[in-house]
Design a protein around this motif. Structure first.
Motif, PDB file in Angstrom:
ATOM      1  N   LEU A   4      44.235   7.129  52.916  1.00 23.64           N
ATOM      2  CA  LEU A   4      43.449   8.258  54.227  1.00 23.64           C
ATOM      3  C   LEU A   4      44.850   8.205  54.567  1.00 23.64           C
ATOM      4  CD1 LEU A   4      42.291  10.790  55.689  1.00 23.64           C
ATOM      5  CD2 LEU A   4      40.895   9.248  57.038  1.00 23.64           C
ATOM      6  N   LEU A   5      45.712   8.986  54.824  1.00 22.01           N
ATOM      7  CA  LEU A   5      46.750   9.767  55.080  1.00 22.01           C
ATOM      8  C   LEU A   5      47.421  10.769  56.956  1.00 22.01           C
ATOM      9  CD1 LEU A   5      48.824  10.440  51.960  1.00 22.01           C
ATOM     10  CD2 LEU A   5      48.714   7.997  53.165  1.00 22.01           C
ATOM     11  N   VAL A   6      47.525   9.760  57.555  1.00 25.00           N
ATOM     12  CA  VAL A   6      47.658  10.877  58.809  1.00 25.00           C
ATOM     13  C   VAL A   6      49.145  11.432  58.792  1.00 25.00           C
ATOM     14  CG1 VAL A   6      47.194  11.240  61.693  1.00 25.00           C
ATOM     15  CG2 VAL A   6      45.398   9.721  60.121  1.00 25.00           C
ATOM     16  N   ILE A   7      49.076  12.029  59.005  1.00 30.12           N
ATOM     17  CA  ILE A   7      51.076  12.795  58.967  1.00 30.12           C
ATOM     18  C   ILE A   7      51.170  13.169  60.520  1.00 30.12           C
ATOM     19  CG2 ILE A   7      50.668  14.512  58.502  1.00 30.12           C
ATOM     20  CD1 ILE A   7      53.363  14.264  57.364  1.00 30.12           C
ATOM     21  N   ALA A   8      52.297  12.710  61.809  1.00 32.46           N
ATOM     22  CA  ALA A   8      51.883  12.909  63.300  1.00 32.46           C
ATOM     23  C   ALA A   8      53.143  13.088  63.377  1.00 32.46           C
ATOM     24  CB  ALA A   8      50.817  11.663  63.203  1.00 32.46           C
ATOM     25  N   LYS A   9      53.606  12.985  63.969  1.00 33.21           N
ATOM     26  CA  LYS A   9      54.625  12.488  65.616  1.00 33.21           C
ATOM     27  C   LYS A   9      54.555  12.008  66.956  1.00 33.21           C
ATOM     28  CE  LYS A   9      57.134  17.118  64.912  1.00 33.21           C
ATOM     29  NZ  LYS A   9      57.752  18.349  65.340  1.00 33.21           N
ATOM     30  N   GLU A  10      55.353  11.432  67.266  1.00 36.48           N
ATOM     31  CA  GLU A  10      55.101  10.185  68.527  1.00 36.48           C
ATOM     32  C   GLU A  10      55.201  11.153  69.643  1.00 36.48           C
ATOM     33  OE1 GLU A  10      57.804   7.145  71.170  1.00 36.48           O
ATOM     34  OE2 GLU A  10      58.578   8.403  69.026  1.00 36.48           O
ATOM     35  N   PRO A  11      54.133  11.269  70.410  1.00 39.94           N
ATOM     36  CA  PRO A  11      53.838  11.455  71.069  1.00 39.94           C
ATOM     37  C   PRO A  11      54.466  11.835  72.359  1.00 39.94           C
ATOM     38  CG  PRO A  11      52.123  10.512  72.185  1.00 39.94           C
ATOM     39  CD  PRO A  11      52.743  10.099  69.988  1.00 39.94           C
ATOM     40  N   ARG A  12      55.247  12.640  72.274  1.00 41.15           N
ATOM     41  CA  ARG A  12      56.220  12.812  72.963  1.00 41.15           C
ATOM     42  C   ARG A  12      57.045  13.793  74.211  1.00 41.15           C
ATOM     43  NH1 ARG A  12      61.581  10.024  70.622  1.00 41.15           N
ATOM     44  NH2 ARG A  12      63.081  10.693  72.866  1.00 41.15           N
ATOM     45  N   PRO A  13      57.343  13.743  75.581  1.00 43.52           N
ATOM     46  CA  PRO A  13      57.126  15.386  75.573  1.00 43.52           C
ATOM     47  C   PRO A  13      58.229  15.893  75.674  1.00 43.52           C
ATOM     48  CG  PRO A  13      57.013  13.414  77.526  1.00 43.52           C
ATOM     49  CD  PRO A  13      56.653  12.592  76.592  1.00 43.52           C
ATOM     50  N   GLY A  14      58.368  17.272  74.948  1.00 46.17           N
ATOM     51  CA  GLY A  14      58.933  18.058  75.056  1.00 46.17           C
ATOM     52  C   GLY A  14      59.182  18.176  73.313  1.00 46.17           C
ATOM     53  N   ARG A  15      58.477  17.020  72.372  1.00 43.89           N
ATOM     54  CA  ARG A  15      58.738  17.003  71.169  1.00 43.89           C
ATOM     55  C   ARG A  15      57.409  17.177  70.112  1.00 43.89           C
ATOM     56  NH1 ARG A  15      58.822  13.014  68.483  1.00 43.89           N
ATOM     57  NH2 ARG A  15      60.530  13.891  66.950  1.00 43.89           N
ATOM     58  N   VAL A  16      56.353  17.492  71.308  1.00 44.74           N
ATOM     59  CA  VAL A  16      55.001  17.578  70.449  1.00 44.74           C
ATOM     60  C   VAL A  16      54.362  18.927  71.161  1.00 44.74           C
ATOM     61  CG1 VAL A  16      54.989  15.487  69.204  1.00 44.74           C
ATOM     62  CG2 VAL A  16      53.838  15.933  71.978  1.00 44.74           C
ATOM     63  N   LYS A  17      53.327  19.881  70.242  1.00 48.07           N
ATOM     64  CA  LYS A  17      52.702  20.759  71.087  1.00 48.07           C
ATOM     65  C   LYS A  17      53.716  21.994  72.476  1.00 48.07           C
ATOM     66  CE  LYS A  17      48.959  19.425  68.796  1.00 48.07           C
ATOM     67  NZ  LYS A  17      49.346  20.129  67.867  1.00 48.07           N
ATOM     68  N   THR A  18      54.384  22.622  71.512  1.00 51.13           N
ATOM     69  CA  THR A  18      55.282  23.241  73.078  1.00 51.13           C
ATOM     70  C   THR A  18      54.679  24.005  72.319  1.00 51.13           C
ATOM     71  OG1 THR A  18      56.297  23.683  71.059  1.00 51.13           O
ATOM     72  CG2 THR A  18      57.475  21.813  72.128  1.00 51.13           C
ATOM     73  N   ARG A  19      53.605  24.499  71.851  1.00 50.42           N
ATOM     74  CA  ARG A  19      53.219  25.289  72.205  1.00 50.42           C
ATOM     75  C   ARG A  19      52.455  25.683  73.258  1.00 50.42           C
ATOM     76  NH1 ARG A  19      51.188  28.129  67.054  1.00 50.42           N
ATOM     77  NH2 ARG A  19      50.322  29.429  67.973  1.00 50.42           N
ATOM     78  N   PRO A  26      55.375  20.091  79.950  1.00 53.46           N
ATOM     79  CA  PRO A  26      55.790  19.147  78.385  1.00 53.46           C
ATOM     80  C   PRO A  26      54.600  18.071  78.944  1.00 53.46           C
ATOM     81  CG  PRO A  26      57.281  20.358  79.332  1.00 53.46           C
ATOM     82  CD  PRO A  26      56.764  20.966  80.480  1.00 53.46           C
ATOM     83  N   VAL A  27      54.297  17.257  79.993  1.00 53.23           N
ATOM     84  CA  VAL A  27      53.307  15.956  79.621  1.00 53.23           C
ATOM     85  C   VAL A  27      52.511  15.814  79.849  1.00 53.23           C
ATOM     86  CG1 VAL A  27      53.490  14.123  81.251  1.00 53.23           C
ATOM     87  CG2 VAL A  27      55.909  14.741  81.417  1.00 53.23           C
ATOM     88  N   GLN A  28      51.828  17.229  80.530  1.00 55.77           N
ATOM     89  CA  GLN A  28      50.775  17.551  79.816  1.00 55.77           C
ATOM     90  C   GLN A  28      50.364  17.722  78.127  1.00 55.77           C
ATOM     91  OE1 GLN A  28      50.135  20.267  82.871  1.00 55.77           O
ATOM     92  NE2 GLN A  28      49.156  19.203  84.351  1.00 55.77           N
ATOM     93  N   ALA A  29      51.232  18.296  78.398  1.00 56.24           N
ATOM     94  CA  ALA A  29      50.738  18.162  76.520  1.00 56.24           C
ATOM     95  C   ALA A  29      51.345  16.999  75.465  1.00 56.24           C
ATOM     96  CB  ALA A  29      52.542  19.255  75.823  1.00 56.24           C
ATOM     97  N   ALA A  30      52.542  17.046  75.549  1.00 61.20           N
ATOM     98  CA  ALA A  30      52.178  15.238  75.170  1.00 61.20           C
ATOM     99  C   ALA A  30      50.855  14.336  75.463  1.00 61.20           C
ATOM    100  CB  ALA A  30      53.887  14.792  75.638  1.00 61.20           C
ATOM    101  N   ALA A  31      50.578  13.748  76.851  1.00 60.31           N
ATOM    102  CA  ALA A  31      49.132  13.357  76.422  1.00 60.31           C
ATOM    103  C   ALA A  31      47.783  14.085  76.021  1.00 60.31           C
ATOM    104  CB  ALA A  31      48.640  13.915  78.342  1.00 60.31           C
ATOM    105  N   LEU A  32      47.716  15.017  76.145  1.00 57.82           N
ATOM    106  CA  LEU A  32      47.144  15.949  74.933  1.00 57.82           C
ATOM    107  C   LEU A  32      47.202  16.047  73.322  1.00 57.82           C
ATOM    108  CD1 LEU A  32      46.736  19.498  76.767  1.00 57.82           C
ATOM    109  CD2 LEU A  32      45.037  17.799  76.431  1.00 57.82           C
TER     110      LEU A  32
END
Length: 210
Positions: A4-19, A26-32
């Motif tokens: 089982l593989l999970v492909i993911a990004k490190e949850p850092r502000p400004g790098r993930v979930k920008t939408r 950005p901090v809340q989005a990274a926390a999510l």
């Protein structure tokens, strides 16, 4: 037994979930994103997979549970990174992302432990945005992914068509919603209210962030 593989990004502000920004910062989005990844990895840890691998862009944090290997993502587009993840496997493999914290071991079960006489060559989990949340291959072949256009409304159709064109027998997993927007976050949290992701969405809503 399946890897089982999970492909993911490190949850850092400004790098993930920008939408998700706005309404989330950005901090809340990274926390999510971290909560979604933590819920996903908890499911992976509870699954029947023989081997569990996090294919990560970045560095692991305290959200990583025991028993999960971490390998760096390859360079290139998403199709190249997914293909490289499958190349790590010598037997059946199932790949999922970090955007579906509502996933459960029961949802993954058919692809990890097919029933007698199932005979599937591939498993496909469509996403409501037109992509896919899961891709399983009995015989991992990077060529089945390379060149598939990613992050479009037709990605899922193109990927499934690629499998069919290769002569594979494909079984479908249930359709799930990716967390891309604030509306997605609310709907996913309502669908899986017991997780860390849902708790954070609820807490932020209580603070006036919707």
């Amino acid at each position: 037994m399946t890897t089982l593989l999970v492909i993911a990004k490190e949850p850092r502000p400004g790098r993930v979930k920008t939408r998700l920004t706005p309404p989330y910062t950005p901090v809340q989005a990274a926390a999510l994103a971290e909560a979604a990844l933590a819920d996903t990895l908890a499911t992976v840890a509870a699954s029947s997979a023989r081997r569990r691998i996090l294919v990560l862009d970045g560095a692991p944090g305290d959200w990583l549970p025991a028993g999960i290997e971490v390998v760096p993502q390859a360079a290139g587009g998403l199709d190249e990174r997914i293909a490289a993840a499958f190349s790590l496997c010598r037997g059946p493999a199932l790949l999922i992302g970090m955007d579906t914290p509502q996933v459960t071991p029961e949802l993954l079960g058919p692809a990890l432990e097919p029933g007698p006489g199932d005979g599937a060559d591939a498993w496909f989990g469509p996403a409501t945005d037109g992509g896919f949340w899961a891709l399983g291959l009995t015989r991992p072949d990077p060529g089945l992914v390379l060149g598939v256009p990613m992050s479009t409304p037709h990605t899922g159709t193109a990927q499934r068509d690629r499998l069919i064109a290769a002569g594979l027998s494909v079984r479908d997993l249930p359709e799930l919603r990716d967390v891309d927007t604030a509306r997605d976050a609310r709907l996913v949290a309502a669908d899986a209210p017991a997780g860390r992701f849902a708790a954070l969405v609820t807490g932020l809503a209580s603070a006036g962030v919707r």
